[in-house]
Design a protein around this motif. Structure first.
Motif, mmCIF file in Angstrom:
data_model
loop_
_atom_site.group_PDB
_atom_site.id
_atom_site.type_symbol
_atom_site.label_atom_id
_atom_site.label_comp_id
_atom_site.label_asym_id
_atom_site.label_seq_id
_atom_site.Cartn_x
_atom_site.Cartn_y
_atom_site.Cartn_z
ATOM 1 N N GLN A 1 53.098 33.027 26.976
ATOM 2 C CA GLN A 1 51.775 32.886 27.568
ATOM 3 C C GLN A 1 51.662 31.588 28.370
ATOM 4 O OE1 GLN A 1 48.582 33.561 24.775
ATOM 5 N NE2 GLN A 1 49.588 35.338 23.875
ATOM 6 N N LEU A 2 52.248 30.535 27.847
ATOM 7 C CA LEU A 2 52.248 29.269 28.578
ATOM 8 C C LEU A 2 52.998 29.408 29.899
ATOM 9 C CD1 LEU A 2 51.729 26.206 28.787
ATOM 10 C CD2 LEU A 2 53.816 25.848 27.459
ATOM 11 N N LEU A 3 54.123 30.131 29.886
ATOM 12 C CA LEU A 3 54.911 30.310 31.101
ATOM 13 C C LEU A 3 54.174 31.142 32.139
ATOM 14 C CD1 LEU A 3 58.343 30.877 29.352
ATOM 15 C CD2 LEU A 3 57.731 28.915 30.756
ATOM 16 N N GLN A 4 53.291 32.024 31.692
ATOM 17 C CA GLN A 4 52.472 32.787 32.622
ATOM 18 C C GLN A 4 51.391 31.909 33.253
ATOM 19 O OE1 GLN A 4 50.866 36.131 30.509
ATOM 20 N NE2 GLN A 4 52.883 36.887 29.883
ATOM 21 N N ASN A 5 50.996 30.871 32.528
ATOM 22 C CA ASN A 5 49.943 29.976 33.001
ATOM 23 C C ASN A 5 50.593 28.851 33.810
ATOM 24 O OD1 ASN A 5 47.771 28.130 33.238
ATOM 25 N ND2 ASN A 5 46.818 29.009 31.411
ATOM 26 N N LYS A 6 51.022 29.183 35.012
ATOM 27 C CA LYS A 6 51.841 28.263 35.797
ATOM 28 C C LYS A 6 51.086 26.987 36.169
ATOM 29 C CE LYS A 6 54.596 32.053 37.668
ATOM 30 N NZ LYS A 6 55.594 31.903 36.615
ATOM 31 N N PHE A 7 49.772 27.102 36.372
ATOM 32 C CA PHE A 7 48.996 25.907 36.735
ATOM 33 C C PHE A 7 49.013 24.896 35.596
ATOM 34 C CE2 PHE A 7 45.028 23.487 36.772
ATOM 35 C CZ PHE A 7 45.117 22.881 38.013
ATOM 36 N N PHE A 8 48.799 25.381 34.364
ATOM 37 C CA PHE A 8 48.795 24.465 33.230
ATOM 38 C C PHE A 8 50.201 23.917 32.975
ATOM 39 C CE2 PHE A 8 48.831 23.273 28.745
ATOM 40 C CZ PHE A 8 47.667 22.519 28.662
ATOM 41 N N LEU A 9 51.214 24.805 33.048
ATOM 42 C CA LEU A 9 52.595 24.384 32.808
ATOM 43 C C LEU A 9 53.019 23.301 33.790
ATOM 44 C CD1 LEU A 9 55.234 24.916 31.213
ATOM 45 C CD2 LEU A 9 55.828 26.587 32.972
ATOM 46 N N ALA A 10 52.567 23.416 35.033
ATOM 47 C CA ALA A 10 52.953 22.448 36.063
ATOM 48 C C ALA A 10 52.421 21.056 35.774
ATOM 49 C CB ALA A 10 52.453 22.917 37.427
ATOM 50 N N ASN A 11 51.437 20.953 34.877
ATOM 51 C CA ASN A 11 50.861 19.657 34.537
ATOM 52 C C ASN A 11 51.494 19.028 33.300
ATOM 53 O OD1 ASN A 11 48.359 19.021 36.352
ATOM 54 N ND2 ASN A 11 48.236 21.212 35.943
ATOM 55 N N ILE A 12 52.531 19.647 32.755
ATOM 56 C CA ILE A 12 53.187 19.134 31.559
ATOM 57 C C ILE A 12 54.535 18.517 31.946
ATOM 58 C CG2 ILE A 12 54.120 19.708 29.295
ATOM 59 C CD1 ILE A 12 52.201 22.055 29.182
ATOM 60 N N PRO A 13 54.650 17.197 31.957
ATOM 61 C CA PRO A 13 55.917 16.568 32.349
ATOM 62 C C PRO A 13 57.037 16.813 31.341
ATOM 63 C CG PRO A 13 54.081 15.014 32.506
ATOM 64 C CD PRO A 13 53.583 16.202 31.754
ATOM 65 N N LEU A 14 56.700 16.800 30.031
ATOM 66 C CA LEU A 14 57.738 16.896 28.997
ATOM 67 C C LEU A 14 57.340 17.895 27.923
ATOM 68 C CD1 LEU A 14 58.531 13.098 28.483
ATOM 69 C CD2 LEU A 14 59.944 14.762 29.696
ATOM 70 N N LEU A 15 58.354 18.609 27.441
ATOM 71 C CA LEU A 15 58.168 19.582 26.370
ATOM 72 C C LEU A 15 59.246 19.361 25.314
ATOM 73 C CD1 LEU A 15 57.169 22.368 25.120
ATOM 74 C CD2 LEU A 15 58.872 23.432 26.634
ATOM 75 N N GLN A 16 58.823 19.285 24.060
ATOM 76 C CA GLN A 16 59.771 19.294 22.933
ATOM 77 C C GLN A 16 59.428 20.500 22.065
ATOM 78 O OE1 GLN A 16 61.262 14.743 22.204
ATOM 79 N NE2 GLN A 16 59.688 15.476 20.829
ATOM 80 N N ILE A 17 60.454 21.247 21.666
ATOM 81 C CA ILE A 17 60.181 22.492 20.939
ATOM 82 C C ILE A 17 61.349 22.836 20.020
ATOM 83 C CG2 ILE A 17 61.107 23.902 22.837
ATOM 84 C CD1 ILE A 17 58.898 25.981 22.098
ATOM 85 N N ASN A 18 60.985 23.485 18.923
ATOM 86 C CA ASN A 18 61.967 23.991 17.969
ATOM 87 C C ASN A 18 61.699 25.480 17.785
ATOM 88 O OD1 ASN A 18 62.008 24.048 14.408
ATOM 89 N ND2 ASN A 18 63.775 24.332 15.740
ATOM 90 N N PHE A 19 62.669 26.319 18.151
ATOM 91 C CA PHE A 19 62.538 27.767 17.988
ATOM 92 C C PHE A 19 63.023 28.187 16.607
ATOM 93 C CE2 PHE A 19 62.578 27.278 22.577
ATOM 94 C CZ PHE A 19 61.636 28.200 22.988
ATOM 95 N N HIS A 20 62.270 29.110 15.992
ATOM 96 C CA HIS A 20 62.581 29.602 14.645
ATOM 97 C C HIS A 20 62.919 31.087 14.688
ATOM 98 C CE1 HIS A 20 59.846 26.176 14.238
ATOM 99 N NE2 HIS A 20 60.299 25.985 13.020
#
Length: 261
Positions: free
Chosen positions: A194-213
């Motif tokens: 859903q975040l990837l679909q929201n390209k406008f919001f994603l474009a405003n995030i310089p850094l992402l840290q994530i752990n996939f389970h």
């Protein structure tokens, strides 16, 4: 650029396989697949990268960190605050039982910590939580809800709240996060697409840290989903550290590598 086949091979070569945490009690236990590398205890968990220095945060005196899946203490935010005392930390936790304790934990420093009792999605809504299935911080909430007859000692179902990324941004001072830090025990499989679909919001995030389970589906399904997410994420971001089912850090393409190391 890494293609789908490359991603699938990398994910398969880095499956969270190991003897696991219960091996000492049962030394005859065979190697099995775990939810992530921490449980597998195979050395690929890579958790130290989430606390490694981020010059972008050091240099941004208005920095904000969003911890999605803050549980009861926003433990990672509290550690990062020691490194970046000028940042504001927003802790998101949709499970009411966890959120109540989170509010109490963070009440000592309202200047730096803000607790939000909801999860993030493209659309606002609610989802069912069975308190009888909650098990510490390793709780996967994505299983289909089923109606059950409760025993006297069991707790009735509760509902978690979802709000949009835009609503969260408004409540965070109308500012997207400098760092989006995601450790939500399985919610990433619905939140990230859903975040990837929201390209406008994603474009405003310089850094992402994530752990996939590896929760809720077959491992093969999760590997394919992981690579679909990575393929979309690569359109706007680049990996700084990446091990499937371990901790990862991604930077927006215009962020210099030395600012995200």
């Amino acid at each position: 650029m890494e293609g789908m086949l490359d991603c699938l091979l990398k994910a398969l070569e880095n499956l969270p396989i190991g003897k696991g945490r219960s091996y000492e009690k049962n030394p005859n236990q065979l190697n099995i697949v775990y939810a992530h590398h921490y449980l597998a205890k195979n050395g690929k968990w890579n958790e130290n990268i989430r606390m490694s220095d981020i010059p972008l945060l050091q240099n941004d005196k208005q920095c904000t960190v969003w911890e999605v899946g803050a549980h009861t203490s926003a433990a990672d935010s509290q550690k990062m605050k020691k490194q970046y005392p000028h940042c504001t930390f927003h802790a998101f936790e949709p499970v009411p039982l966890f959120f109540d304790e989170l509010v109490t934990t963070l009440a000592h420093d309202p200047l730096h910590y803000v607790a939000h009792g909801y999860g993030l999605a493209n659309e606002s809504g609610r989802f069912r939580i069975d308190p009888n299935l909650l098990d510490g911080q390793g709780t996967y909430l994505g299983a289909p809800a089923v109606e059950v007859v409760l025993k006297d000692e069991e707790k009735p179902p509760q509902f978690g709240v979802l709000k949009t990324f835009e609503d969260a941004k408004k409540e965070a001072g109308n500012k997207a996060p400098s760092l989006l830090h995601v450790n939500c025990e399985g919610c990433e499989w619905t939140m990230m697409p859903q975040l990837l679909q929201n390209k406008f919001f994603l474009a405003n995030i310089p850094l992402l840290q994530i752990n996939f389970h590896n929760y809720g589906e077959t491992l093969g399904t999760r590997v394919v989903q992981y690579c679909n997410i990575v393929s979309e994420l690569r359109k706007t971001h680049e990996p700084v550290h990446q091990i499937p089912f371990g901790w990862e850090r991604w930077k927006r393409k215009d962020v210099p590598q030395e600012m995200a190391a």
